[in-house]
Enzyme design. Structure first.
Site, PDB file in Angstrom:
ATOM      1  N   SER A  37      29.096  99.498  20.206  1.00 34.76           N
ATOM      2  CA  SER A  37      27.829  99.660  20.923  1.00 34.76           C
ATOM      3  C   SER A  37      26.817 100.470  20.118  1.00 34.76           C
ATOM      4  CB  SER A  37      28.084 100.318  22.278  1.00 34.76           C
ATOM      5  OG  SER A  37      28.744 101.557  22.106  1.00 34.76           O
ATOM      6  N   GLY A 101      38.597 101.966  15.648  1.00 32.92           N
ATOM      7  CA  GLY A 101      39.378 100.811  16.079  1.00 32.92           C
ATOM      8  C   GLY A 101      39.364 100.595  17.571  1.00 32.92           C
ATOM      9  N   GLU A 109      36.884  96.949   9.232  1.00 30.04           N
ATOM     10  CA  GLU A 109      35.957  98.083   9.074  1.00 30.04           C
ATOM     11  C   GLU A 109      36.356  98.949   7.877  1.00 30.04           C
ATOM     12  OE1 GLU A 109      34.490  98.677  13.687  1.00 30.04           O
ATOM     13  OE2 GLU A 109      36.273  99.725  13.020  1.00 30.04           O
TER      14      GLU A 109
END
Ligand code: 5RP
Length: 221
Positions: A37, A101, A109
């Site tokens: 987000s 994670g 990532e």
């Protein structure tokens, strides 16, 4: 303060950190885009800058959103180096260790972070912790993953779907203690594709949205 006020406050801190990170990007750069987000605010801020940049994404969700906003996102093939990667985190400790994670994307990532000359982490202030706490997300090879879980000890499969690379997503619930020692132990277990502990040495900048300001820390220095 109500829960929705709290969430509004956290979202505003995420947006501030993300917008500050977007300002670090310059025309001509190759940019790694994280997941989550906070990164969603980054994608909007980067798209608004209309820079000529090439991006790679750490998840299908980021790939699709970035493309829909008009960013030039490519597959991470034929690109061996990134100028900057920007991503969120679930926890940040005082030394700059990260747990990542929460969105199930930590393997990609970590690869995209490690490929970047500069790795910038963007968080709201509620992600700052005195000491990292379980769970630590894991990605396991599907083959023999019950045996891998047994070797891990206090770990179980999470309710998230498989990773985009068909890995089984799981969580480690044991004690963390020294994050460096735990990171080495988790990495040494066959079948663990990647864990969600990111070392401070990887991290160039941590931009923390705090109230109406953004604070910067540089753990890798
Ligand atoms: C995804 C991640 C995210 O960066 C982390 O979960 C933070 O998410 P958000 O920005 O939504 O709080 O590691 O795998």
């Amino acid at each position: 303060m109500t829960d929705s006020d709290d969430q509004g406050y956290i979202d505003s801190e995420k947006r501030l950190a993300a917008e500050a990170a977007a300002e670090l990007v310059e025309a001509g750069m190759t940019v790694g885009l994280g997941t989550g987000s906070t990164v969603a605010y980054l994608l909007g801020a980067l798209a608004r800058r209309k820079l000529d940049i090439t991006c790679v994404a750490t998840s299908p969700a980021t790939f699709d959103t970035a493309r829909s906003l008009g960013l030039d996102v490519r597959e991470f093939t034929g690109i061996d180096h990134l100028d900057v990667t920007i991503d969120g985190a679930d926890q940040v400790d005082p030394a700059g260790w990260l747990v990542k994670g929460g969105g199930g994307a930590h393997t990609r990532e970590k690869i995209v972070a490690a490929a970047a000359e500069r790795y910038v982490v963007i968080v709201s202030s509620n992600k700052l912790v005195d000491a990292l706490a379980a769970p630590v997300p894991l990605e396991l090879l599907a083959f023999g993953h019950d045996a891998t879980l047994r070797a891990l000890g206090d770990a179980r499969v999470s309710d998230k779907p498989s990773s985009p690379d068909n890995g089984v997503l799981a969580d480690y619930f044991g004690p963390i203690g020294d994050p460096g020692e735990l990171a080495s132990r988790l990495s040494a277990i066959p079948g663990v594709v990647e864990h969600g502990l990111f070392a401070p040495a990887m991290v160039s900048d941590i931009l923390v949205g705090q109230g109406s300001r953004v604070h910067r820390r540089c753990p890798g220095d």
